[in-house]
Scaffold this motif. Structure first.
Motif, PDB file in Angstrom:
ATOM      1  N   PRO A  78      28.585  29.332  29.437  1.00 33.66           N
ATOM      2  CA  PRO A  78      29.204  29.419  30.766  1.00 33.66           C
ATOM      3  C   PRO A  78      28.426  28.639  31.823  1.00 33.66           C
ATOM      4  O   PRO A  78      27.303  28.180  31.566  1.00 33.66           O
ATOM      5  N   PRO A  79      28.984  28.521  33.023  1.00 31.35           N
ATOM      6  CA  PRO A  79      28.253  27.844  34.106  1.00 31.35           C
ATOM      7  C   PRO A  79      27.005  28.597  34.547  1.00 31.35           C
ATOM      8  O   PRO A  79      26.034  27.989  34.965  1.00 31.35           O
ATOM      9  N   HIS A 136      32.211  36.597  36.994  1.00 30.38           N
ATOM     10  CA  HIS A 136      33.438  35.808  36.828  1.00 30.38           C
ATOM     11  C   HIS A 136      33.295  34.734  35.760  1.00 30.38           C
ATOM     12  O   HIS A 136      34.267  34.386  35.089  1.00 30.38           O
ATOM     13  N   THR A 137      32.098  34.199  35.612  1.00 30.60           N
ATOM     14  CA  THR A 137      31.915  33.089  34.682  1.00 30.60           C
ATOM     15  C   THR A 137      31.431  33.538  33.309  1.00 30.60           C
ATOM     16  O   THR A 137      31.655  32.837  32.318  1.00 30.60           O
ATOM     17  N   CYS A 146      30.283  24.530  29.084  1.00 25.94           N
ATOM     18  CA  CYS A 146      30.053  23.928  30.399  1.00 25.94           C
ATOM     19  C   CYS A 146      29.052  22.791  30.236  1.00 25.94           C
ATOM     20  O   CYS A 146      27.904  23.013  29.835  1.00 25.94           O
ATOM     21  N   ASP A 193      34.617  27.690  38.710  1.00 26.53           N
ATOM     22  CA  ASP A 193      34.143  28.887  38.027  1.00 26.53           C
ATOM     23  C   ASP A 193      35.161  29.519  37.085  1.00 26.53           C
ATOM     24  O   ASP A 193      34.793  30.259  36.171  1.00 26.53           O
ATOM     25  N   GLU A 194      36.439  29.269  37.317  1.00 23.04           N
ATOM     26  CA  GLU A 194      37.489  29.900  36.519  1.00 23.04           C
ATOM     27  C   GLU A 194      37.810  29.144  35.232  1.00 23.04           C
ATOM     28  O   GLU A 194      38.562  29.636  34.388  1.00 23.04           O
ATOM     29  N   ASN A 231      39.900  29.068  41.983  1.00 22.34           N
ATOM     30  CA  ASN A 231      39.305  30.142  41.187  1.00 22.34           C
ATOM     31  C   ASN A 231      40.316  31.249  40.947  1.00 22.34           C
ATOM     32  O   ASN A 231      40.445  31.771  39.825  1.00 22.34           O
ATOM     33  N   THR A 246      42.289  32.091  37.151  1.00 17.48           N
ATOM     34  CA  THR A 246      42.094  33.411  36.566  1.00 17.48           C
ATOM     35  C   THR A 246      43.422  34.109  36.331  1.00 17.48           C
ATOM     36  O   THR A 246      43.678  34.666  35.257  1.00 17.48           O
TER      37      THR A 246
END
Length: 503
Positions: free
Chosen positions: A11-12, A17-18, A70, A242-243, A388, A392
């Motif tokens: 992930p980032p 959320h990430t 990512c 981020d999504e 974002n 989602t």
């Protein structure tokens, strides 16, 4: 019974959320997602351990079905560190090479990758950007706009560009633009991997972007390279960040294109302007649908799901309520809510994206939907930028037909209501009011006090939403202690565990 699909996710960063949301979405479909050890991942502006990530990826890929990676985390230590570290382009490209190595060893493995075109931050944040941005952010933004205007419109903009350049120390401008050029070169190399068949799909997204600026300039260069390589069938370039793990997860786990009926809160909602994107709401929706593997439906009856989008009347605004551009006669929220009720009562799959305001749900909409059976929603989102939120919500809708674990779905849905509504739209401001002139960038010694207030204010509200909307599902909620992901109020963490009620 087929074995669960095995996904590796880099992930980032470690925000809910990430990191946690993609895992929740996968879990509700029965897929198994593995993520790297948390100590190897980036934490705020501290880079992740790229060597550990490389070895973890090589080992895990041997029995995985798909990778979601990512590029900034793999190659530069994280999405935020990629804007700060001085690692060379050569080193970044060497780290990128592990994807080609894995593909050679396992030709059938699907590799989904995403990179984030370096943003031009709207705020003078010295932590998410390089330290000098706290002092020179305004001048760097002016230069960014002037550079792109000159690139597009020529000599008429030369004077403004010269003035913007003269207002900045040469060494700061050179360092800032050099970082951008390195990251753009990394994305160009990723396009080459896509053309070579190493990558299954690639998303290059624009974080906190505007119609004019260096990010728009970078976008055009990447698009030109994509044209030359003829890779658009497997590429998306659009505003987001981020999504994207959720969007690519939806594309990977549900490969059949889904047909989507989009319902806006105003008849002209598709034309509403966004603050952190370079295009109106309707074009942003189309971009996020394509990234997740969706197409527009011609009628609601033929749609696989309804994407209900609460748009501002004319343009987003940061403070609620805003009667000048958001809550205007250009939309009619009661009619929008009536349509939501009809869709839910009619058995349609509905996912709700609230993009009227950035950084949290619209409080008025939340009041109006209290009479709806919210637990029947396939998804909900209202966090951070419009991109974002949309990415989602679309991922929830795309994965809805594949839900096998209803407790996991309830947990993912409740998590969004808790964070995007209860915290972002209400409690965050209340916590801020209890602190003493808190910095938006670093709470310092006030962090512990903020987290104590966070728990005091959130726990009863979480319980109220659960009892009103979820209690009749035959499930049990076990909330954990809330805390802040980073030393700022922007990102809270609200551990929730939902499981079948065996009592």
């Amino acid at each position: 019974m087929p074995s669960p699909r095995r996904v590796l996710l880099i992930p980032p960063d470690t925000r809910p959320h990430t990191l946690e949301l993609p895992v929740q979405l996968a879990t509700m479909t029965g897929a198994a997602v593995r993520v790297p050890p948390v100590e190897a991942l980036p934490n705020f502006f501290t880079p992740g351990d790229t060597e550990v990530l490389r070895e973890w990826l090589l080992a895990g890929a041997q029995d995985a079905d798909m990778l979601i990676v990512c590029l900034e985390t793999l190659c530069l230590g994280g999405m935020i560190p990629a804007r700060r570290v001085s690692d060379s382009l050569e080193l970044a490209l060497e780290r990128l090479g592990v994807l080609q190595q894995i593909k050679i060893q396992q030709p059938d493995l699907q590799i989904y990758a995403f990179g984030v075109i370096v943003r031009v931050a709207h705020d003078n944040d010295p932590h998410e950007e390089k330290e000098y941005y706290g002092e020179w952010g305004t001048q760097l933004r002016t230069y960014s706009t002037a550079f792109d205007r000159h690139a597009r419109h020529g000599a008429a903009e030369a004077g403004a560009l010269d003035a913007a350049r003269a207002a900045l120390p040469e060494e700061i401008l050179a360092d800032w633009t050099g970082t951008r050029e390195r990251n753009r070169a990394l994305h160009l190399a990723a396009l080459d991997l896509l053309a070579a068949g190493v990558l299954t799909h690639l998303c290059l997204t624009l974080d906190d972007t505007t119609p004019y600026g260096l990010a728009a300039f970078d976008r055009r260069m990447l698009e030109a390279r994509a044209d030359a390589l003829a890779v658009w069938d497997h590429l998306d370039i659009y505003p987001g960040a981020d999504e994207v793990p959720c969007a690519l997860l939806a594309r990977a786990l549900s490969p059949r294109p889904a047909r989507v009926w989009v319902r806006y809160s105003g008849l002209g909602g598709a034309g509403a302007e966004m603050i952190y994107e370079d295009r109106p709401a309707g074009e942003l929706v189309r971009a996020h649908l394509r990234a997740a593997g969706c197409v527009l439906a011609d009628t609601p009856a033929e749609a696989d799901f309804v994407l209900a989008v609460n748009t501002p009347g004319v343009r987003q605004a940061n403070r609620q309520p805003d009667f000048a551009t958001v809550d205007t006669p250009h939309r009619h929220l009661p009619a929008f809510v009536d349509a939501l009720r009809a869709d839910l009562e009619g058995g349609r799959t509905v996912t709700l994206a609230d993009i009227a305001y950035p950084n949290g749900a619209e409080r008025r909409l939340w009041t109006l939907i209290q009479g709806l059976p919210l637990a029947r929603l396939a998804g909900f989102s209202a966090w951070n930028t419009a991109g974002n939120t949309l990415g989602t919500a679309v991922a929830f809708g795309k994965l809805a037909p594949h839900v096998t674990d209803h407790a996991a779905h309830a947990e993912a849905l409740l998590s969004r209501l808790v964070d995007d509504v209860l915290y972002q739209a209400f409690v965050r401001a209340e916590v801020r009011e209890r602190l003493v002139s808190p910095s938006p960038y670093d709470l310092g010694e006030q962090r512990a006090s903020a987290e104590a207030h966070l728990n005091e204010l959130m726990v009863p509200r979480i319980q109220q939403v659960w009892e009103q909307h979820f209690a009749e599902l035959g499930l049990a909620l076990s909330p954990g202690e809330a805390y802040l992901c980073w030393p700022r109020l922007f990102t809270g963490v609200f551990p929730l565990h939902v499981q079948p009620d065996n009592d």
